[in-house]
Design an enzyme around this catalytic site. Structure first.
Site, short mmCIF file in Angstrom:
data_model
loop_
_atom_site.label_atom_id
_atom_site.label_comp_id
_atom_site.label_asym_id
_atom_site.label_seq_id
_atom_site.Cartn_x
_atom_site.Cartn_y
_atom_site.Cartn_z
N THR A 15 65.96 -12.12 -23.71
CA THR A 15 66.12 -11.06 -22.71
C THR A 15 65.84 -9.68 -23.30
O THR A 15 66.00 -8.67 -22.62
CB THR A 15 67.56 -11.07 -22.14
OG1 THR A 15 68.49 -10.86 -23.22
CG2 THR A 15 67.87 -12.39 -21.47
N HIS A 237 53.33 -4.58 -43.08
CA HIS A 237 51.97 -4.41 -42.55
C HIS A 237 50.99 -3.87 -43.59
O HIS A 237 49.92 -4.44 -43.80
CB HIS A 237 51.98 -3.44 -41.36
CG HIS A 237 52.90 -3.85 -40.25
ND1 HIS A 237 53.19 -5.17 -39.96
CD2 HIS A 237 53.58 -3.12 -39.33
CE1 HIS A 237 54.01 -5.22 -38.93
NE2 HIS A 237 54.26 -4.00 -38.54
#
EC number: 1.1.1.49
Length: 482
Positions: A15, A237
């Site tokens: 959710t 990253h």
């Protein structure tokens, strides 16, 4: 189990914002294109007390909000929502996992788990899954960052995971590795004879990697202030981009060969000295013509957390000896951009000098976002009779991946990563030894900051960071590719 497509997908944090913005739209796109089985069960779980219908309604609203208009199809959305179900769970309490297992029922057809949770919930979640029989041989788990905030906490999480899931069933997610352009980096290097002979210290002067953002905190106040730019972006990253840029050619295009070469690079990173790193924190300024507040004002209190980092890094091996890697990332910078710049060396002798011809060294720009292109800057002669001297000019050879593959379906990173998780394809996921090599290097930088009391330098929002970041390259006679 290897490469067997799972029949069930279990989404933790179903959710949450990541699920609404990325996971559910990605799964819908895969469903539309027939890339996941029509009978794949997708069960969401979170603390919210929802039933199946309420979860489907929430998912429908998320798709309506986040899907591009061209991808919306009422019939396909309806059939996708039928694949969804939901079971409430408080992951901090082991008792709820038995009910989750009962609701899931038969998972002998294989199950993939996407686990996105706060670091303190990793261990109880893994223990709960194991206690309820949800960590067997037919189950693999995908782990979304943050996986700890230093080497020790990362090892603790990895140890907890390893008690239930061996390495070949553990898929650590770095969504940058799902980007097409990142994967094209390997194609560029290893499918073209023209680059690889020059891809080393003999042909390359330096390499720049930039991951810049124009946004500020965006509602991540608590997480970001505890984390900072170094751990939020460089540890994962940027270091993955370094590894892919610097790695040796793998023997084959398979998970083991590629990850073996990446970890060699990460282990070869030289410790960073105090004068090779810059910390920054954004002050007030203007981004995109709009006035924005300082980090302290956005946070609501003073803080010494960095929102910008620039590093001069070195890979200490034969291929890269003497080649600096200039890395930078930050928030509230001049523009949103992710790119790798390969600066080649000058030709050894300028034969045009006596005719007035000036040379610039070739440069290869690999843009990952927002556009996707590969641009090679080469020298060419300006047309003319040259009586006043010969004029050479830098011209771009452009490959726009967006244009070149305009008929191909563009995929967001999570589409590929979720499909690979369900299919059991580990190549684009990060192995434990990679994560730990990354953390060792990052922890050493943080220790350097602490030992030398290196505080963040203020920079104006909408700029390219502190002036010290410009000095980091300029003292080597190098300019950032702004």
């Amino acid at each position: 189990m290897a490469n067997a497509q799972s029949r069930t997908l279990l989404l933790f944090g179903a959710t949450g914002d990541l699920s609404k913005r990325m996971l559910l739209p990605s799964l819908y796109a895969l469903h539309c294109d027939g890339l996941i089985a029509a009978d794949l069960r997708i069960m969401g779980t979170a603390r919210s007390e929802l039933d199946d219908e309420a979860f489907r309604a929430m998912a429908g609203e998320a798709l309506a909000h986040f899907l591009p208009e061209a991808r919306k199809d009422d019939e396909k959305i309806a059939s996708f929502l039928k694949q969804l179900s939901y079971q409430p769970l408080d992951a901090s309490k082991i008792e709820g996992f038995a009910a989750l297992a009962e609701r899931l029922g038969d998972i002998s057809g294989g199950m993939s788990i996407f686990l996105s949770t706060a670091p303190f919930l990793f261990t109880p979640t893994i223990q709960g899954l194991k206690s309820a029989g949800l960590a067997g041989e037919m189950v693999r788990i995908g782990l979304e960052k943050p996986l700890g905030n230093d080497l020790a906490s990362s090892c603790a999480i990895n140890d907890a995971v390893a008690h239930a899931f061996p390495e070949d069933r553990t898929f650590r997610i770095d969504h940058y590795l799902g980007k097409e352009t990142v994967q094209n980096l390997m194609a560029l290097r290893f499918a073209n004879m023209m680059f690889e002979p020059l891809w080393n210290a003999n042909g390359i002067e330096h390499i720049q990697i930039t991951v810049s953002e124009t946004v500020g905190l965006e509602g991540r106040h608590g997480f970001y202030d505890d984390t900072g730019a170094l751990r939020d972006m460089v540890q994962n990253h940027i270091l993955q981009l370094v590894a892919l840029t610097a790695m040796e050619p793998p023997a084959e295009f398979d998970a083991t060969s590629i990850r073996d070469e990446k970890v060699k690079v990460l282990r070869s990173l030289r410790p960073v000295s105090p004068n090779e790193v810059v910390r920054g924190q954004y002050g007030a300024g203007a981004v995109g013509g709009n006035s924005v507040s300082s980090y302290a004002d956005d946070l609501g209190k003073p803080s010494d957390t960095e929102t910008f980092v620039a590093i001069k890094a070195h890979v200490d091996n034969w291929r890269w000896q003497g080649v600096p890697f200039y890395l930078r990332t930050g928030k509230r910078l001049a523009e949103r951009r992710s790119e790798i710049v390969i600066q080649f060396k000058q030709v050894p002798h300028n034969i045009f000098a006596q005719r007035g011809g000036r040379l610039s060294a070739n440069r290869l720009v690999i843009r990952l976002q927002p556009e996707e292109y590969v641009r090679l800057l080469v020298m060419a002669k300006e047309p003319g009779l040259d009586r006043g001297g010969l004029i050479l000019r830098e011209v771009p050879l452009d490959l726009s991946l967006t244009a070149a593959f305009s008929k191909a379906q563009r995929r967001i990173a999570y589409e590929r990563l979720l499909l690979d998780l369900v299919d059991g394809e580990p190549t684009l996921f990060v192995r434990r030894d990679e994560v730990e090599a990354q953390w060792r290097w990052i922890d050493a930088i943080r220790k350097t900051w602490a030992d030398h009391a290196i505080e963040p330098k203020s920079y104006g929002s909408g700029s390219w960071g502190p002036s010290a970041a410009i000095a980091l390259t300029e003292r080597d006679g190098v300019s950032w590719n702004d």
